[in-house]
Structure formats: structure tokens, C-alpha cells
Scaffold this active site. Sequence first.
Site, PDB file in Angstrom:
ATOM      1  N   ASP A  22     -22.217 -21.838  -6.337  1.00 24.87           N
ATOM      2  CA  ASP A  22     -22.789 -22.532  -5.208  1.00 24.87           C
ATOM      3  C   ASP A  22     -23.202 -24.062  -5.606  1.00 24.87           C
ATOM      4  O   ASP A  22     -23.414 -24.326  -6.834  1.00 24.87           O
ATOM      5  CB  ASP A  22     -24.064 -21.791  -4.581  1.00 24.87           C
TER       6      ASP A  22
ATOM      7  N   ASN B 214     -17.018 -18.125   5.471  1.00 22.58           N
ATOM      8  CA  ASN B 214     -16.651 -19.480   5.165  1.00 22.58           C
ATOM      9  C   ASN B 214     -15.686 -20.004   6.172  1.00 22.58           C
ATOM     10  O   ASN B 214     -15.637 -21.217   6.410  1.00 22.58           O
ATOM     11  CB  ASN B 214     -16.115 -19.451   3.876  1.00 22.58           C
TER      12      ASN B 214
END
Length: 243
Positions: A27, A75
Site C-alpha cells: 500500500d 480496485n
Amino acid sequence: MPTSESEHQRVDLDWSRMPRHIAIIMDGNGRWAQARNLPRVFGHRQGVLALKPIVKTCARLGVSVLTVYAFSTENWIRPKAEVDALMDLLMEFLRAETAELKMEGVSIRTIGDIAKLPPRARSALQESMRRTANEQRMILNLALNYGGRDELVRAVNRWIQRRDNEALTEETLASYLDTAGLPDPDLLIRSSGEERISNFMLWQIAYAEIYVTKTMWPDFDPEELIKAIRAFQSRTRRFGAVE
Ligand code: FPP
């Protein structure tokens, strides 16, 4: 495996207590780029560059499986240009790195519903998986269009079609997951400081040790990885028992 005595000393880890399986939530690419006034996609590009030395280091440390969260089922709601760029980066990564990964003894595999990836990405993956299928040193498991809940639902649906009236057990369900046959992660690393699981390997991380670092993924280097493994080795794992 360590390649020499000096490598043992340099990394100062307990070689008898290496995590068999490391899972990473990579991340912070977007924030890394934004902090430098660069487009988010540039952060993803740096993220791919950061991945390569981590894969190599894991293989050399004797880790058996490295699973990285490259694209989640959630996503897809990002801007189309970012989704397209991530797919292109995946293909670039496979094209550029498969030969070297093969030389390092790394076998490429995936978890997630890859049937829904763009055909160009799917065929690049299939080609890389085919070329590295016989490698035995480490599995690089790319989580692509992956969500822990989605994986569980797909597993149960597959089981329903094949079952013969018997009750579902933990072992049976595990054998229908995308990770069938792989050990559960011992260590889950998340970069960028967020303390969340984000739908990653919900079943498999039941007893994983969690390590969160504030470092953004593009800056996560082998030194950081070794720090995470050192933290893992300093913990007592009880698996529900008393000490
Ligand atoms: C999170 O950063 C990262 C992702 C959504 C994708 C991770 C992908 C890569 C490292 C590159 C692609 C991988 C391969 C194997 C080619 P973010 O964008 O959520 O960052 P932010 O939280 O700072 O916005």
C-alpha cells in the site's frame, strides 16, 4: 537458503525460524507519488520496481511462498486510466522479469478470479506461469482481481457442485480455496501505516503475525523486509494455546 556464511551474518536472522509464507499488502503507491507531485501511476511504476528485490530476497532467505496483493476485486472502481496502467504494468513486469525469476527458481502463480482480467493480461500471466511451472525454490503468488470474500464464495460454490451430501469441514473448504496446497501465511506485512486487512486472505491469515510499517510501498526495500522478519521472529506464536 543462505548462499554463504557471510550472508548469514549480514542479515542476522534466525535461519531456523523463517516464515514459510509471507503475504504483503503493498500500500501507499498513490501517496508516495502525490507527495512528490507526480501522477499516481508513477507511484505504481515505482511499486513494481520495489517488488523485484523483495522477491529475490525472499527466495534467498528460504521463504517458500510470497503472496503480494497486486489488484483487488474493489480496485476496478478506480479511474479507468489507473486500472489500465496497472494492467500494463503487470504485463511489463511479467515480460521483463519472468526469465530472471525462472533463473532464481521462482514459480509464478496467481490467486483471485483471473478469468475477469483483460485477455492481454491473462495470456501474459498464463505464459509466465507455464514457463516457471517447474521451479521449486519459491512461489511468487500474485493476488489479482482478488478479494477474500470473493474467494470464499467461489470456493463454496465449487464445493456445492461436487459434494456428496457430506458436511463441509475446514480441511475441505481450504482445499477449494485459490491457495489449496499452500501453507497459510505466517507473516502479513502492510506498508504505508494503514492498520486494515482490506479483504486480503481472510481465511488464510487466521494465525498470521501482522506487521505494519509507515514506509510507503515504493520505499519498502530488503532492509525493511528483514526488519519485518526480525519482528516476526521476536514474537511468541501461541495458536490459541497458553504459553
Ligand atoms: C496500493 O497503493 C497499491 C495497489 C492498489 C496496487 C499494488 C500494485 C503494485 C505494487 C504494482 C503492480 C504489481 C505488479 C505485480 C505488476 P494505492 O494506490 O492504494 O496507494 P494509496 O493508498 O497511497 O493511494
